[in-house]
Design an enzyme around this catalytic site. Structure first.
Site, PDB file in Angstrom:
ATOM      1  N   GLU A   1       0.792  -1.246   0.002  1.00  0.00           N
ATOM      2  CA  GLU A   1      -0.095   0.020  -0.022  1.00  0.00           C
ATOM      3  C   GLU A   1       0.507   1.295   0.112  1.00  0.00           C
ATOM      4  OE1 GLU A   1      -2.277  -0.325   3.564  1.00  0.00           O
ATOM      5  OE2 GLU A   1      -3.190  -2.209   3.008  1.00  0.00           O
ATOM      6  N   PRO A   2       1.591   1.326  -0.975  1.00  0.00           N
ATOM      7  CA  PRO A   2       2.579   2.713  -0.902  1.00  0.00           C
ATOM      8  C   PRO A   2       1.945   3.843  -1.263  1.00  0.00           C
ATOM      9  CG  PRO A   2       2.646   1.515  -2.959  1.00  0.00           C
ATOM     10  CD  PRO A   2       1.967   0.616  -2.242  1.00  0.00           C
ATOM     11  N   GLY A   3       2.104   5.008  -0.596  1.00  0.00           N
ATOM     12  CA  GLY A   3       1.558   6.327  -0.993  1.00  0.00           C
ATOM     13  C   GLY A   3       2.682   7.179  -1.206  1.00  0.00           C
ATOM     14  N   ARG A   4       3.300   7.848  -0.197  1.00  0.00           N
ATOM     15  CA  ARG A   4       4.326   8.642  -0.206  1.00  0.00           C
ATOM     16  C   ARG A   4       5.380   8.161  -1.283  1.00  0.00           C
ATOM     17  NH1 ARG A   4       5.439  11.911   4.325  1.00  0.00           N
ATOM     18  NH2 ARG A   4       4.521   9.964   5.613  1.00  0.00           N
TER      19      ARG A   4
ATOM     20  N   TYR B   1       3.906  18.101  11.578  1.00  0.00           N
ATOM     21  CA  TYR B   1       4.920  17.207  11.901  1.00  0.00           C
ATOM     22  C   TYR B   1       6.330  17.564  11.960  1.00  0.00           C
ATOM     23  CZ  TYR B   1       1.201  14.573   9.391  1.00  0.00           C
ATOM     24  OH  TYR B   1       0.068  14.001   9.007  1.00  0.00           O
TER      25      TYR B   1
ATOM     26  N   CYS C   1      -3.574  33.109  10.255  1.00  0.00           N
ATOM     27  CA  CYS C   1      -3.410  33.740  11.743  1.00  0.00           C
ATOM     28  C   CYS C   1      -3.010  32.681  12.756  1.00  0.00           C
ATOM     29  CB  CYS C   1      -4.660  34.634  11.880  1.00  0.00           C
ATOM     30  SG  CYS C   1      -4.928  35.657  10.804  1.00  0.00           S
ATOM     31  N   GLU C   2      -1.956  32.272  12.524  1.00  0.00           N
ATOM     32  CA  GLU C   2      -1.295  31.196  13.473  1.00  0.00           C
ATOM     33  C   GLU C   2       0.179  31.235  13.387  1.00  0.00           C
ATOM     34  OE1 GLU C   2      -2.824  27.934  14.947  1.00  0.00           O
ATOM     35  OE2 GLU C   2      -4.840  27.901  14.112  1.00  0.00           O
TER      36      GLU C   2
ATOM     37  N   TYR D   1       0.251  13.760   0.696  1.00  0.00           N
ATOM     38  CA  TYR D   1      -0.070  14.394   2.076  1.00  0.00           C
ATOM     39  C   TYR D   1      -0.072  16.166   1.781  1.00  0.00           C
ATOM     40  CZ  TYR D   1       0.268   9.807   3.215  1.00  0.00           C
ATOM     41  OH  TYR D   1       0.185   8.238   3.268  1.00  0.00           O
TER      42      TYR D   1
ATOM     43  N   ARG E   1       2.208  20.060   6.484  1.00  0.00           N
ATOM     44  CA  ARG E   1       3.123  19.098   7.040  1.00  0.00           C
ATOM     45  C   ARG E   1       4.281  19.721   7.906  1.00  0.00           C
ATOM     46  NH1 ARG E   1       6.177  15.951   4.765  1.00  0.00           N
ATOM     47  NH2 ARG E   1       5.990  14.126   6.226  1.00  0.00           N
TER      48      ARG E   1
END
Ligand code: LLP
Length: 410
Positions: free
Chosen positions: A270-273, A313, A339-340, A368, A309
């Site tokens: 199940e590869p994504g990245r 993370y 505004c953060e 992602y 990201r």
């Protein structure tokens, strides 16, 4: 590709993906498993089930489906995307996730997916009920939690018993017996996924060794276990460090194939990245620069809602100016308009001096990125462009403000 021309034509922020780079990665991954099997003198049928969550653009799903890939989905919404973009591949869909709802199970049963990765006993009971009611047999695997540690960010680590995922491997044999006794279910696989952005291959091997022992026990119990789903999670290099994707995926394939040699099972991945991250960049324009005390800030028109990201993370993304410049280097925080204070792409990053109007690319943003985009601060989603054989094509136009607020009532 002339990114300046694309930015002018389609506006910024803009996600740009390379179709060729995605195809190259999928081909590389398949080839690595064929070569590993040859070297180990074993046979291991391997099917790639692309993790839709990494980048769920219909055009990308269509392309991967045309290459013969299956898909790993985690919701009825992702199933709908596969049905629309790659209807011929629905029979190669695996359905993961800890919170599947009855309607999602029904839709997947009716679509005839390959495998449900069941994550709890309660889910097993509900799936049995739904399958029996529809008169359809569900092929299932239990997603086991192997209690293996893999070095990655704590938010994307999943293989320890402290995590919400899967069924403790020690209890799995008993739960398989229960599954075999329930109507509408046919246990045909064992599944595992230990986390994401894992760079070392050993944790994958450790987890699969436990899975292999379980498969042998289940077969001894009389269950027809045919599939081993090894999940996704194989990482890439986001920083400046050297990364040889072919060599690193070869060692991954060798590790997994070595553990499974001679088992006579079909391997699902199940590869994504690994397939999409490095095929995409987020192109953004510098709006302003400013100095606050000792700190220099570069404010771009992309923000944490477009690529979360770094904020979520503390992930590193390389940031490159699109036009080559002879300007001296500077150290700055590269931030968005949200505004953060957590809305940053990089802190104290050295780049050539950036000025208002410059275009920069945030690299390795194909996974992602857009799939985690939000509307925070009532900002519309970026547009997306796919470059195929040197030609760029819009695969998602920029959202309008009318669309953004359309579902609301005064
Ligand atoms: N299979 C399952 C069951 C998963 O949960 C995931 C990812 C994958 C496959 C694909 O993993 P990959 O090959 O892409 O590592 N948003 C985070 C990553 C979250 C991963 C969630 N599950 C990030 O941006 O790093």
């Amino acid at each position: 590709m002339d990114l300046t021309a694309l930015a002018e034509e389609f506006g910024t922020p803009l996600y740009v993906y390379s179709a060729d780079a995605i195809v190259e990665r999928a081909t590389m991954l398949k080839a690595a498993f064929s070569t590993a099997a040859l070297n180990l003198k074993t046979e291991l049928k391997t099917t790639l089930c692309y993790a839709v969550k990494a980048n769920s653009s219909l055009a990308i799903l269509k392309m991967l489906g045309a290459m013969g890939c299956g898909f790993d989905i985690v919701s009825g919404g992702e199933l709908e995307r596969v049905k629309r973009a790659a209807p011929q591949s629905v029979g190669k869909v695996v359905f993961s996730g800890v919170g599947k709802q009855a309607w999602e199970m029904d839709a997947a049963l009716e679509a005839g997916i390959l495998l449900f990765n069941v994550e709890s006993e309660a889910e097993l009971e509900l799936l049995s009920e739904r399958a029996a009611a529809l008169g359809i047999t569900a092929r299932i695997a239990l997603r086991v939690n192997p209690d293996v540690f893999a070095e990655t960010h704590p938010y994307i680590s999943t293989g320890l018993s402290a995590h919400k995922f899967g069924i403790a491997i020690a209890r799995a044999r008993e739960v398989y017996q229960r599954a075999a006794s329930l109507p509408g279910l046919r246990p045909e696989g064992v599944s595992v996924h230990i986390g994401s952005q894992i760079r070392a291959v050993e944790p994958f091997g450790q987890a699969l060794k436990r899975v292999r022992s379980l498969v042998e026990e289940l077969r001894a119990d009389g269950l027809p276990i045919h599939f081993v789903d090894a999940g996704g999670g194989f990482g890439i290099e986001y920083g400046e460090g050297a990364f040889d994707p072919a060599a690193s995926v070869a060692s991954y394939a060798h590790e997994l194939s070595g553990v499974l040699a001679g088992l006579d099972a079909e391997l699902l991945l199940e590869p994504g990245r690994f397939l999409v991250a490095q095929a995409g960049a987020l192109v953004t324009r510098v709006l302003y620069t400013k100095q606050n005390g000792d700190k220099h800030f570069v404010i771009t028109d992309a923000a944490m809602n477009d690529l979360i990201r770094p904020a979520l993370y503390q992930a590193h993304h390389e940031i490159w100016p699109i036009e080559k410049s002879e300007r001296a280097s500077q150290v700055a925080d590269i931030v968005g308009p949200v505004c953060e204070s957590g809305d940053f792409f990089a802190r104290d990053r050295e780049t050539p001096e950036l000025r208002a109007g410059d275009l920069v690319a945030l690299l390795d943003a194909g996974a992602y990125g857009m799939s985690l985009a939000s509307h925070y601060n009532t900002r519309v989603h970026p547009a997306e462009v796919l470059v195929e054989h040197g030609k760029a094509r819009l695969i998602r136009r920029r959202e309008t403000l009318d669309e953004l607020i359309a579902a609301e009532m005064l």
